[in-house]
Design a protein around this motif. Structure first.
Motif, short mmCIF file in Angstrom:
data_model
loop_
_atom_site.label_atom_id
_atom_site.label_comp_id
_atom_site.label_asym_id
_atom_site.label_seq_id
_atom_site.Cartn_x
_atom_site.Cartn_y
_atom_site.Cartn_z
N UNK A 1 -3.35 58.19 -68.77
CA UNK A 1 -4.43 58.94 -69.01
C UNK A 1 -4.57 59.37 -67.44
N UNK A 2 -4.82 58.45 -66.36
CA UNK A 2 -5.08 58.76 -65.32
C UNK A 2 -4.24 59.82 -64.60
N UNK A 3 -3.03 59.53 -64.51
CA UNK A 3 -2.01 60.42 -63.85
C UNK A 3 -1.94 61.94 -64.63
N UNK A 4 -2.15 61.86 -65.92
CA UNK A 4 -2.05 63.16 -66.65
C UNK A 4 -3.26 63.97 -66.29
N UNK A 5 -4.39 63.28 -66.10
CA UNK A 5 -5.53 64.09 -65.77
C UNK A 5 -5.63 64.67 -64.42
N UNK A 6 -5.05 63.80 -63.40
CA UNK A 6 -4.79 64.39 -61.99
C UNK A 6 -4.17 65.24 -61.91
N UNK A 7 -2.93 65.31 -62.60
CA UNK A 7 -1.95 66.17 -62.71
C UNK A 7 -1.29 66.68 -61.29
N UNK A 8 -1.05 65.64 -60.32
CA UNK A 8 -0.85 65.68 -58.98
C UNK A 8 0.51 66.51 -58.69
N UNK A 9 0.37 67.58 -57.85
CA UNK A 9 1.58 68.23 -57.24
C UNK A 9 2.16 67.59 -55.89
N UNK A 10 3.38 67.70 -55.60
CA UNK A 10 3.87 67.14 -54.65
C UNK A 10 3.41 67.44 -53.22
N UNK A 11 2.70 68.61 -53.46
CA UNK A 11 1.98 69.18 -52.15
C UNK A 11 0.58 68.64 -51.95
N UNK A 12 -0.03 68.23 -52.86
CA UNK A 12 -1.24 67.77 -52.78
C UNK A 12 -1.44 66.78 -52.01
#
Length: 275
Positions: free
Chosen positions: A215-226
């Motif tokens: 859930x946490x990774x999906x909700x953050x949806x971080x991009x490599x550039x973040x």
């Protein structure tokens, strides 16, 4: 300290003067997610007494564990550590009710992890080290506290606000935000809440469960550039066992069970004879 019981003298005498430390967590459906068991194994070598673990929503079930400990003469001096990250219903209502049901109202209960004395300094020390390793400045960083939260939440709870303020008091340069897995404000909206160029996410979770893994990774949806750093869930931090041991030792030293002087005096004589 233990009280002698007819038919269980031998078990009680072998455990005379020791305190059982019981780690209690929520529970998880993930097969290899066992945060309470992992913590118990870490604490066991440094604790002078039995260390056990139990869950309130999965196995090993708390009621069954308490019954087993009681049968083995290991509950007359019992210290419970709730591996929770808020003082919610399970900690303040259900846990005491289960202890009362098991006739263990004398048990000592530590605060939830976030309420332990030394919790905020532990977090501050970790943040200092992580920011320094990346050459990030605190005044350029937003810290997102990521609690489990409740679906019914429409705003941060008083407890969450208080925790954020405690961290700001120690690291005033940081911007500290609440971003819940369930309820509002939501972790999924972190980008609209971020007010600094860099971001650190701190999951206030035991670790190993579906929230931390999925859930946490999906909700953050971080991009490599973040420019973002995701810390491990608090429950698996290397510094946590030492913090719990310190608070557990202090609690047991300052608490003495004295329900009946005659029984205690008799038990003391037994301990001397056995020693």
């Amino acid at each position: 300290m233990l009280f002698y019981l007819a038919g269980s003298d031998r078990l009680s005498m072998s455990y005379c003067g020791k305190t059982t430390l019981l780690i209690v967590a929520h529970g998880t459906s993930v097969e290899d997610g066992d945060p309470a068991g992992m913590l118990a194994r870490q604490l066991r070598p440094d604790w002078n007494g039995h260390v056990a673990h139990a869950y309130m929503r999965s196995d090993p079930d708390l009621r069954l564990v308490l019954a087993k400990l009681k049968q083995g003469g290991q509950t007359d001096r019992l210290l419970v550590m709730p591996l929770f990250f808020s003082a919610g219903y399970l900690v303040t209502k259900e846990l005491p009710a289960i202890l009362k049901e098991a006739q263990l109202r004398h048990a000592m209960v530590l605060p939830a992890v976030t309420g332990l004395h030394g919790f905020v300094p532990m977090v501050a020390n970790c943040l200092d080290a992580e920011l320094a390793a990346r050459h990030w400045l605190a005044d350029e960083t937003t810290l997102f506290l990521v609690p489990h939260g409740l679906k019914s939440q429409s705003e941060p709870s008083d407890e969450q606000i208080w925790l954020a303020q405690r961290i700001r008091n120690v690291v005033p340069e940081l911007s500290v935000k609440i971003a819940n897995v369930e309820g509002q404000p939501s972790l999924a909206d972190w980008r609209s809440m971020a007010d600094r160029p860099r971001n650190v996410f701190l999951p206030l979770l035991a670790g190993g469960g579906i929230h931390a893994r999925k859930d946490v990774p999906e909700m953050m949806a971080l991009a490599r550039s973040d420019p973002a750093l995701v810390l491990p869930p608090i429950g698996v931090w290397n510094a946590l066992p030492s913090l719990i041991l310190d608070q557990a030792f202090k609690r047991t030293r300052s608490s003495v069970v004295l329900s009946n002087f005659a029984v205690v005096d008799n038990l003391a004589q037994q301990c001397v004879s056995a020693g």
